[in-house]
Design an enzyme around this catalytic site. Structure first.
Site, PDB file in Angstrom:
ATOM      1  N   SER A   1       0.824  -1.220   0.000  1.00 42.52           N
ATOM      2  CA  SER A   1       0.000   0.000   0.000  1.00 42.52           C
ATOM      3  C   SER A   1       0.851   1.259   0.000  1.00 42.52           C
ATOM      4  CB  SER A   1      -0.930   0.002   1.223  1.00 42.52           C
ATOM      5  OG  SER A   1      -0.183  -0.129   2.414  1.00 42.52           O
TER       6      SER A   1
ATOM      7  N   ASN B   1      -1.722  -2.137  13.383  1.00 35.02           N
ATOM      8  CA  ASN B   1      -3.179  -1.934  13.387  1.00 35.02           C
ATOM      9  C   ASN B   1      -3.577  -0.630  14.085  1.00 35.02           C
ATOM     10  OD1 ASN B   1      -3.109  -4.369  12.173  1.00 35.02           O
ATOM     11  ND2 ASN B   1      -3.987  -5.531  13.885  1.00 35.02           N
TER      12      ASN B   1
ATOM     13  N   THR C   1     -40.198  26.807  -9.571  1.00 41.89           N
ATOM     14  CA  THR C   1     -40.477  25.462  -9.057  1.00 41.89           C
ATOM     15  C   THR C   1     -40.779  24.642 -10.307  1.00 41.89           C
ATOM     16  OG1 THR C   1     -42.853  25.798  -8.823  1.00 41.89           O
ATOM     17  CG2 THR C   1     -41.516  26.354  -6.904  1.00 41.89           C
ATOM     18  N   HIS C   2     -40.386  23.392 -10.314  1.00 39.12           N
ATOM     19  CA  HIS C   2     -40.510  22.527 -11.509  1.00 39.12           C
ATOM     20  C   HIS C   2     -39.786  23.145 -12.713  1.00 39.12           C
ATOM     21  CE1 HIS C   2     -43.861  20.521  -9.319  1.00 39.12           C
ATOM     22  NE2 HIS C   2     -44.136  21.763  -8.947  1.00 39.12           N
TER      23      HIS C   2
ATOM     24  N   SER D   1     -14.570  25.419 -28.029  1.00 37.29           N
ATOM     25  CA  SER D   1     -14.781  24.158 -28.730  1.00 37.29           C
ATOM     26  C   SER D   1     -13.732  24.005 -29.817  1.00 37.29           C
ATOM     27  CB  SER D   1     -16.180  24.170 -29.340  1.00 37.29           C
ATOM     28  OG  SER D   1     -16.237  23.353 -30.485  1.00 37.29           O
TER      29      SER D   1
ATOM     30  N   LYS E   1     -18.370  28.888 -29.295  1.00 38.49           N
ATOM     31  CA  LYS E   1     -18.690  28.263 -28.015  1.00 38.49           C
ATOM     32  C   LYS E   1     -17.891  28.821 -26.834  1.00 38.49           C
ATOM     33  CE  LYS E   1     -21.132  25.219 -27.185  1.00 38.49           C
ATOM     34  NZ  LYS E   1     -21.042  23.782 -27.458  1.00 38.49           N
TER      35      LYS E   1
ATOM     36  N   ASN F   1     -17.882  27.250 -23.076  1.00 37.70           N
ATOM     37  CA  ASN F   1     -18.505  26.165 -22.305  1.00 37.70           C
ATOM     38  C   ASN F   1     -18.181  26.244 -20.807  1.00 37.70           C
ATOM     39  OD1 ASN F   1     -19.513  25.050 -24.699  1.00 37.70           O
ATOM     40  ND2 ASN F   1     -17.624  23.899 -25.030  1.00 37.70           N
TER      41      ASN F   1
ATOM     42  N   GLU G   1     -19.451  21.855 -15.066  1.00 33.71           N
ATOM     43  CA  GLU G   1     -19.846  20.508 -15.515  1.00 33.71           C
ATOM     44  C   GLU G   1     -18.986  19.433 -14.860  1.00 33.71           C
ATOM     45  OE1 GLU G   1     -20.622  20.257 -19.956  1.00 33.71           O
ATOM     46  OE2 GLU G   1     -20.072  22.357 -19.757  1.00 33.71           O
TER      47      GLU G   1
ATOM     48  N   TYR H   1      -9.036  -6.085  13.173  1.00 38.89           N
ATOM     49  CA  TYR H   1      -8.476  -5.647  11.897  1.00 38.89           C
ATOM     50  C   TYR H   1      -8.561  -6.755  10.841  1.00 38.89           C
ATOM     51  CZ  TYR H   1      -5.293  -4.091   8.277  1.00 38.89           C
ATOM     52  OH  TYR H   1      -4.772  -3.737   7.061  1.00 38.89           O
TER      53      TYR H   1
ATOM     54  N   GLN I   1      -7.471  -1.885   4.438  1.00 37.04           N
ATOM     55  CA  GLN I   1      -6.478  -1.093   3.710  1.00 37.04           C
ATOM     56  C   GLN I   1      -7.156  -0.301   2.569  1.00 37.04           C
ATOM     57  OE1 GLN I   1      -2.345  -2.534   3.157  1.00 37.04           O
ATOM     58  NE2 GLN I   1      -2.933  -2.783   1.015  1.00 37.04           N
TER      59      GLN I   1
ATOM     60  N   LYS J   1      -8.245   3.730   2.526  1.00 38.96           N
ATOM     61  CA  LYS J   1      -7.431   4.907   2.206  1.00 38.96           C
ATOM     62  C   LYS J   1      -7.619   5.441   0.785  1.00 38.96           C
ATOM     63  CE  LYS J   1      -4.195   2.803   4.522  1.00 38.96           C
ATOM     64  NZ  LYS J   1      -5.168   2.183   5.450  1.00 38.96           N
TER      65      LYS J   1
HETATM   66  N1  ARG Z   1      -1.193  -1.125   5.258  1.00 38.48           N
HETATM   67  C1  ARG Z   1      -2.085  -1.599   6.248  1.00 38.48           C
HETATM   68  C2  ARG Z   1      -3.435  -0.862   6.138  1.00 38.48           C
HETATM   69  O1  ARG Z   1      -3.464   0.123   5.507  1.00 38.48           O
HETATM   70  C3  ARG Z   1      -1.523  -1.346   7.606  1.00 38.48           C
HETATM   71  C4  ARG Z   1      -2.008  -2.263   8.669  1.00 38.48           C
HETATM   72  C5  ARG Z   1      -1.491  -3.629   8.466  1.00 38.48           C
HETATM   73  N2  ARG Z   1      -1.820  -4.498   9.538  1.00 38.48           N
HETATM   74  C6  ARG Z   1      -1.743  -5.813   9.393  1.00 38.48           C
HETATM   75  N3  ARG Z   1      -2.049  -6.513  10.444  1.00 38.48           N
HETATM   76  N4  ARG Z   1      -1.442  -6.373   8.270  1.00 38.48           N
HETATM   77  O2  ARG Z   1      -4.434  -1.282   6.618  1.00 38.48           O
END
Ligand code: ARG
Length: 466
Positions: free
Chosen positions: A31, A118, A163-164, A285, A291, A293, A298, A325, A330, A333
């Protein structure tokens, strides 16, 4: 290009394994390419953790000093681009720890005492998202201020309220814009609420069950500006409610921006021409030379779907995982980083687009003159002269029907013609149905009346000071 791969048996956890991790599996599992964003939070968390270990007598003062120096040098080198992230590292936590040990030797190996990745990742993401959410609050406030300024300049700009998407009653452009200020002010409070609820430190939850070391979780929490510690270690490492809450708040922000975008797109069309967007926030355009735009509006409307998707991805990821966990987490993120970046980028173009947008008051007024938007006021006129509202409504409806056929507006109908429908009509009706009167007389709190709009502007100004 990836660096030459290290021997997979170099993994920190390689001890109980006889075989190295498969290369594809290693890439899949890694990650660092996205969690490297949290390197500052990771190092700050480690600094406070190490200080706590030292003050609780778990590591020696000299070891703490070495760890501290090592972590600060890593932070400096990453900040200055002297040190590159090792894309072979499993994640940012492993990377920093490995780099620390490389720099200071054995003392580095003591940093992870009474900690697990964790609770470490749970801490880093909270710290990171707290900062980002505060940035978004600042941007929202800037946008609210910009919309309010536009409203302040547009208090005399009468336009049709819809309205509408059918012309309904006269309002001012200021009143219409202030509606968005109210929505965005609620968005600010939603983010503040979410921040207050998430502001508890998970560090010290360790893998899931806490630790046998005599740690001081409150000390770390206080140093990192938390309001306290997560009360249950299993919850501490498993909770991603704050991601869902923030993504929900982001989704609502995007929904609001998208509604305003949609209006700006309509308003800047030739069919409306209520506003002119600045050249800097529009595009041309490749084939049609005429144009101009509204691409920014948008794109904001379009990107709303992404943020909703990020919210759904997180909710769905969480719904089936047992405590505590699981690696599924993961995935929290990329979703929340994408949602955060999208909101920040959208606000980044939206604010100057609003600041430079020109209201075309005359066009608004001309649109307000057609569409019988003073018909309610004409019915109210008859009601005030003693007719029951339903009878007045019916008379005005009949007159409007005739006007549609003859192509007249209500102020073009002669008194003589009015009298055919009811003898209570007098010359004062014309004053009563003028657009200015229609607006001025909407004196109810929160209405489009000039005083009410002033009161709303004051309200928004005061809320922004908070
Ligand atoms: N890269 C992991 C995450 O984002 C970190 C935690 C990993 N923990 C584990 N027990 N493998 O969740």
């Amino acid at each position: 290009m990836l660096l030459e791969r290290r021997n997979f048996m170099d993994k920190m956890w390689a001890g109980r394994f006889e075989k190295a991790l498969d290369k594809q599996a290693d890439d899949f599992n890694s990650s660092i390419h996205f969690d490297k964003k949290m390197y500052k939070q990771d190092i700050c968390g480690s600094l406070e953790h190490a200080l706590m270990l030292c003050s609780c007598g778990i590591i020696k003062e000299s070891e703490y000093q070495e760890i501290r120096k090592g972590l600060i040098s890593i932070l400096d080198d990453l900040n200055n681009g002297v040190l590159a992230f090792d894309e072979n590292a499993e994640d940012i936590h492993m990377f920093v720890e490995a780099e620390l040990t490389k720099r200071i030797g054995d003392a580095g190996k003591r940093l992870h005492t009474a900690r697990s990745r964790n609770d470490q990742v749970a801490l880093d993401l909270r710290l990171y998202m707290r900062d980002e959410a505060n940035k978004i609050i600042d941007l929202l406030k800037e946008l609210i201020g910009a919309i309010k300024d536009k409203a302040e300049e547009s208090q005399d700009a009468i336009m049709p309220g819809y309205t509408h998407l059918q012309r309904a009653q006269p309002i001012t452009f200021a009143h219409h814009l202030l509606a968005y200020c109210m929505m965005l002010l609620r968005d600010v409070t939603r983010l503040k609420d979410a921040i207050a609820r998430m502001n508890y430190s998970p560090l010290g939850s360790c893998a899931l069950a806490g630790t046998t070391y005599p740690t001081d979780r409150e000390m770390v929490a206080k140093a990192l500006d938390f309001d306290g510690v997560c009360m249950n270690s299993i919850d501490g490492v498993s909770d991603r409610d704050y991601c869902v809450e923030l993504e929900s708040a982001f989704s609502i922000i995007m929904m609001h921006l998208s509604r305003l975008s949609e209006e700006i797109i309509l308003w800047s069309s030739w069919e409306f021409k209520f506003v002119e967007l600045d050249d800097a926030y529009t595009t041309g355009s490749s084939i049609m030379p005429q144009k101009k735009n509204p691409d920014m509006a948008e794109l904001v409307r379009g990107k709303t779907g992404r943020v909703y998707g990020d919210l759904m991805a997180t909710l769905t990821m969480l719904k089936g995982i047992p405590l505590a966990y699981n690696k599924d987490m993961q995935e929290d993120k990329e979703a929340i980083f994408d949602a955060t970046e999208t909101v920040i980028k959208c606000l980044g173009v939206f604010i100057p687009m609003i600041k430079t947008m020109k209201p075309l008051k005359e066009n608004m007024y001309n649109a307000a003159k057609r569409g019988f938007i003073n018909a309610t006021d004409l019915a109210d006129y008859l009601t005030k002269k003693g007719l029951p509202f339903r009878s007045a409504y019916k008379i005005v409806g009949t007159i409007v029907g005739e006007c549609v056929k003859s192509g007249k507006t209500l102020d073009e109908v002669t008194l003589e013609e009015y009298k055919k429908h009811s003898d209570v009509f007098e010359n004062d009706l014309y004053e009563e149905i003028s657009l200015e009167t229609c607006v001025k007389k909407r004196i109810s709190k929160g209405g489009t009346g000039y005083e009410s709009v002033k009161e709303q502007i004051t309200y928004v100004t005061e809320q922004l000071k908070k």
